[in-house]
Design a protein around this motif. Structure first.
Motif, short mmCIF file in Angstrom:
data_model
loop_
_atom_site.label_atom_id
_atom_site.label_comp_id
_atom_site.label_asym_id
_atom_site.label_seq_id
_atom_site.Cartn_x
_atom_site.Cartn_y
_atom_site.Cartn_z
N VAL A 1 -44.63 18.50 -15.99
CA VAL A 1 -43.60 18.57 -17.03
C VAL A 1 -42.94 17.20 -17.08
CG1 VAL A 1 -41.37 19.56 -17.66
CG2 VAL A 1 -43.18 21.05 -16.80
N ASP A 2 -42.79 16.65 -18.29
CA ASP A 2 -42.11 15.36 -18.38
C ASP A 2 -41.14 15.34 -19.56
OD1 ASP A 2 -43.78 15.17 -20.55
OD2 ASP A 2 -44.38 13.10 -20.16
N PHE A 3 -40.22 14.42 -19.52
CA PHE A 3 -39.26 14.21 -20.60
C PHE A 3 -38.64 12.83 -20.41
CE2 PHE A 3 -36.92 15.95 -17.09
CZ PHE A 3 -35.69 15.33 -17.10
N TYR A 4 -37.97 12.36 -21.44
CA TYR A 4 -37.24 11.10 -21.37
C TYR A 4 -35.74 11.38 -21.38
CZ TYR A 4 -41.41 8.28 -22.20
OH TYR A 4 -42.63 7.68 -22.09
N GLY B 1 -28.91 1.75 -20.14
CA GLY B 1 -28.77 2.10 -21.55
C GLY B 1 -30.11 2.38 -22.21
N GLN B 2 -31.18 2.49 -21.42
CA GLN B 2 -32.52 2.71 -21.95
C GLN B 2 -33.03 4.09 -21.52
OE1 GLN B 2 -34.02 0.60 -24.03
NE2 GLN B 2 -32.29 -0.83 -23.88
N MET B 3 -34.00 4.59 -22.29
CA MET B 3 -34.62 5.86 -21.95
C MET B 3 -35.64 5.65 -20.83
SD MET B 3 -33.34 8.15 -24.11
CE MET B 3 -34.44 9.45 -24.60
N ARG B 4 -35.65 6.58 -19.86
CA ARG B 4 -36.62 6.53 -18.77
C ARG B 4 -37.34 7.88 -18.69
NH1 ARG B 4 -33.72 4.79 -13.34
NH2 ARG B 4 -35.77 5.40 -12.54
N ARG B 5 -38.60 7.81 -18.31
CA ARG B 5 -39.41 9.02 -18.24
C ARG B 5 -39.28 9.67 -16.87
NH1 ARG B 5 -45.29 9.37 -17.07
NH2 ARG B 5 -46.10 11.36 -17.83
N LYS B 6 -39.05 10.98 -16.88
CA LYS B 6 -38.98 11.76 -15.66
C LYS B 6 -40.16 12.74 -15.66
CE LYS B 6 -37.24 13.38 -11.81
NZ LYS B 6 -37.22 12.58 -10.58
N LYS B 7 -40.84 12.85 -14.52
CA LYS B 7 -42.04 13.67 -14.43
C LYS B 7 -41.99 14.56 -13.21
CE LYS B 7 -47.07 13.07 -13.90
NZ LYS B 7 -48.16 12.08 -13.81
N GLY C 1 -24.91 17.03 -20.40
CA GLY C 1 -24.72 15.61 -20.20
C GLY C 1 -25.38 15.06 -18.96
N TRP C 2 -26.08 15.93 -18.22
CA TRP C 2 -26.76 15.51 -17.00
C TRP C 2 -27.96 14.64 -17.31
CZ3 TRP C 2 -31.84 16.85 -15.74
CH2 TRP C 2 -32.25 16.57 -14.43
N THR C 3 -28.26 13.67 -16.45
CA THR C 3 -29.52 12.95 -16.49
C THR C 3 -30.08 12.92 -15.08
OG1 THR C 3 -28.84 10.68 -15.91
CG2 THR C 3 -28.44 11.41 -18.19
N PRO C 4 -31.40 12.79 -14.92
CA PRO C 4 -31.97 12.79 -13.57
C PRO C 4 -31.63 11.54 -12.77
CG PRO C 4 -33.66 12.36 -15.21
CD PRO C 4 -32.43 12.75 -15.96
N TRP C 5 -30.97 10.58 -13.39
CA TRP C 5 -30.68 9.33 -12.68
C TRP C 5 -29.24 9.25 -12.21
CZ3 TRP C 5 -35.51 8.83 -13.14
CH2 TRP C 5 -36.16 9.03 -14.35
N GLN C 6 -28.38 10.16 -12.66
CA GLN C 6 -26.96 9.95 -12.44
C GLN C 6 -26.51 10.16 -11.01
OE1 GLN C 6 -25.72 13.09 -15.27
NE2 GLN C 6 -24.43 13.85 -13.66
N ILE C 7 -27.20 11.02 -10.24
CA ILE C 7 -26.79 11.25 -8.86
C ILE C 7 -27.00 10.00 -8.02
CG2 ILE C 7 -27.21 12.63 -6.80
CD1 ILE C 7 -25.77 14.06 -9.07
N VAL C 8 -28.11 9.32 -8.28
CA VAL C 8 -28.41 8.12 -7.50
C VAL C 8 -27.54 6.96 -7.95
CG1 VAL C 8 -30.22 6.47 -6.91
CG2 VAL C 8 -30.77 8.90 -7.15
N GLU C 9 -27.36 6.83 -9.25
CA GLU C 9 -26.77 5.62 -9.77
C GLU C 9 -25.40 5.83 -10.40
OE1 GLU C 9 -29.81 4.32 -12.37
OE2 GLU C 9 -31.32 4.31 -10.80
N GLN C 10 -24.92 7.06 -10.45
CA GLN C 10 -23.60 7.32 -11.02
C GLN C 10 -22.85 8.26 -10.09
OE1 GLN C 10 -24.23 8.55 -15.23
NE2 GLN C 10 -22.66 7.04 -15.56
N LYS C 11 -22.44 7.77 -8.96
CA LYS C 11 -21.76 8.60 -7.98
C LYS C 11 -20.42 9.10 -8.48
CE LYS C 11 -24.07 6.56 -4.00
NZ LYS C 11 -23.91 5.89 -2.70
N GLU C 12 -19.90 8.51 -9.55
CA GLU C 12 -18.63 8.97 -10.08
C GLU C 12 -18.79 10.22 -10.95
OE1 GLU C 12 -20.16 6.27 -10.83
OE2 GLU C 12 -20.30 5.98 -12.99
#
Length: 294
Positions: A40-43, A50-56, A86-97
Motif C-alpha cells: 500500500v502506498d500514498f504520498y 514542503g514537498q510530497m514524499r511517498r510512503k510505502k 492532519g497527520w503525516t507519516p513524517w511528523q513524529i520523526v521530524e515534528q516533535k511539536e
C-alpha cells in the motif's frame, strides 16, 4: 552524473513538485498494489521540505492473500482517517511539536479492532483497552500523548495486576501480549519510534491442568440434562461428538444441518480456520434433534 541520470532526477523532482501543487489536501489516497509484490502506498506532505514524499507499507510478509486484502483494507481506512486529521507519516520523526494524543490513538485502535471479523477478539481487545485506560485515568499525572507512555509505567501496571489484584501469571502474560500488540499498532503508524513493551518479559507459567469428565460424571450429566434440559443436552452432544467449537455452534443455522446426509455444514465465515467443512453427526444427535422438533 551522466546526462541521462540527471534528466531522470529532474523529471522526478518536477513530478513531486507538480504532485504537491495538484493536491492541496497535502496527501493522496492510499492504494493497494498487487502482483509479485503487494504493498500500500500514498504520498503525503513532508512539513520539513514542503514537498510530497511517498510512503510505502509492504504486505508480502502476510502469507494468505485473503488476509492481505483484509489487512490492506483496514490499513487504508486507518491511514485515510489519520490523514484527514492532519497527520503525516513524517511528523513524529521530524515534528516533535505535533505529538499524537492518546485519546486519538485509542480511538483509531478501537476502530481498527471493531473491523475485525472475530467477535470474541473484538470483545477481548476492547476489554483489555478499557482496563488499561482506567489505569491511566487513576494516575496523578495522566499521560496525554502516546510517546509519554514508558516501559516503567507499563511494568507498574502489570505488577499491579499480578501482585495486588492477584491475577495468574498466565493472565498477566495475556495483558502483556495485548499491550505489545497495541503499541506495535502505534509503531506501525509512526506514532512512536519503538515499542515500550519489548523489554518486558513474560512470566514463567505452569502447564494447564485439565480434568476430563469420568464415565460416571458423563452419565450423571446425561441423566440430569435428559430430565431437566434437553436443549442443553443437545448442545453437549454436539460438542462431544462433532468437536464443533462453542463459538461456531452459536452460529449454526437449521439449514446447515442435513438429515439425509447426516452432517452439519460449518461455513468458513464462522470457523476458526476460515475454511468450509462438513462434520458428520451420529444417530444419537439426530434422534434428539427430531425429538425436540428440529
Amino acid at each position: 552524473m551522466f546526462p541521462q541520470e540527471m534528466s531522470k532526477k529532474m523529471c522526478h523532482f518536477e513530478a513531486l513538485k507538480l504532485l504537491s501543487q495538484s493536491h492541496p489536501l497535502g496527501y493522496t489516497y492510499p492504494k493497494l498494489h498487487t502482483g509479485k509484490s503487494w504493498y500500500v502506498d500514498f504520498y503525503a506532505l513532508d512539513p520539513a521540505t514542503g514537498q510530497m514524499r511517498r510512503k510505502k507499507y509492504n504486505l508480502n510478509t502476510i502469507k494468505s492473500k485473503i488476509q492481505r486484502h483484509q489487512y490492506a483494507t483496514e490499513l487504508i481506512v486507518s491511514i485515510v482517517n489519520l490523514l484527514r486529521t492532519g497527520w503525516t507519516p513524517w511528523q513524529i520523526v521530524e515534528q516533535k511539536e505535533a505529538p499524537i494524543l492518546l485519546k486519538d490513538a485509542f480511538a483509531l485502535y478501537k476502530e481498527h479492532v471493531q473491523r475485525q471479523q472475530k467477535e470474541k477478539s473484538i470483545k477481548t481487545n476492547l476489554s483489555f483497552l478499557k482496563l488499561f485506560e482506567a489505569y491511566l485515568d487513576s494516575l496523578s499525572r495522566r499521560p496525554r500523548e502516546v510517546r509519554q507512555i514508558t516501559t516503567s509505567m507499563l511494568v507498574t501496571y502489570l505488577d499491579k495486576l499480578y501482585l495486588k489484584q492477584g491475577v495468574t501469571a498466565r493472565t498477566r502474560n495475556n495483558y502483556r501480549g495485548f499491550l505489545s500488540s497495541l503499541f506495535t499498532f502505534f509503531v506501525d503508524r509512526n506514532f512512536i519510534q519503538s515499542n515500550p513493551v519489548d523489554p518486558i518479559k513474560n512470566l514463567t507459567v505452569s502447564a494447564k491442568k485439565r480434568q476430563p469428565l469420568t464415565k460416571s460424571m458423563l452419565r450423571r450429566l446425561n441423566d440430569y440434562l435428559s430430565e431437566h434440559d434437553k436443549w442443553m443436552l443437545l448442545a453437549c452432544r454436539m460438542e462431544y461428538y462433532t468437536f464443533i467449537r462453542p463459538g461456531e455452534l452459536r452460529h449454526i443455522r437449521i439449514n446447515d444441518i442435513s438429515v439425509k446426509d447426516m452432517q452439519i455444514f460449518v461455513s468458513g465465515e464462522i470457523s476458526k480456520n476460515k475454511r468450509d467443512a462438513n462434520v458428520a453427526i451420529n444417530r444419537e444427535i439426530l434422534t434428539l434433534m427430531l425429538d425436540l422438533g428440529l
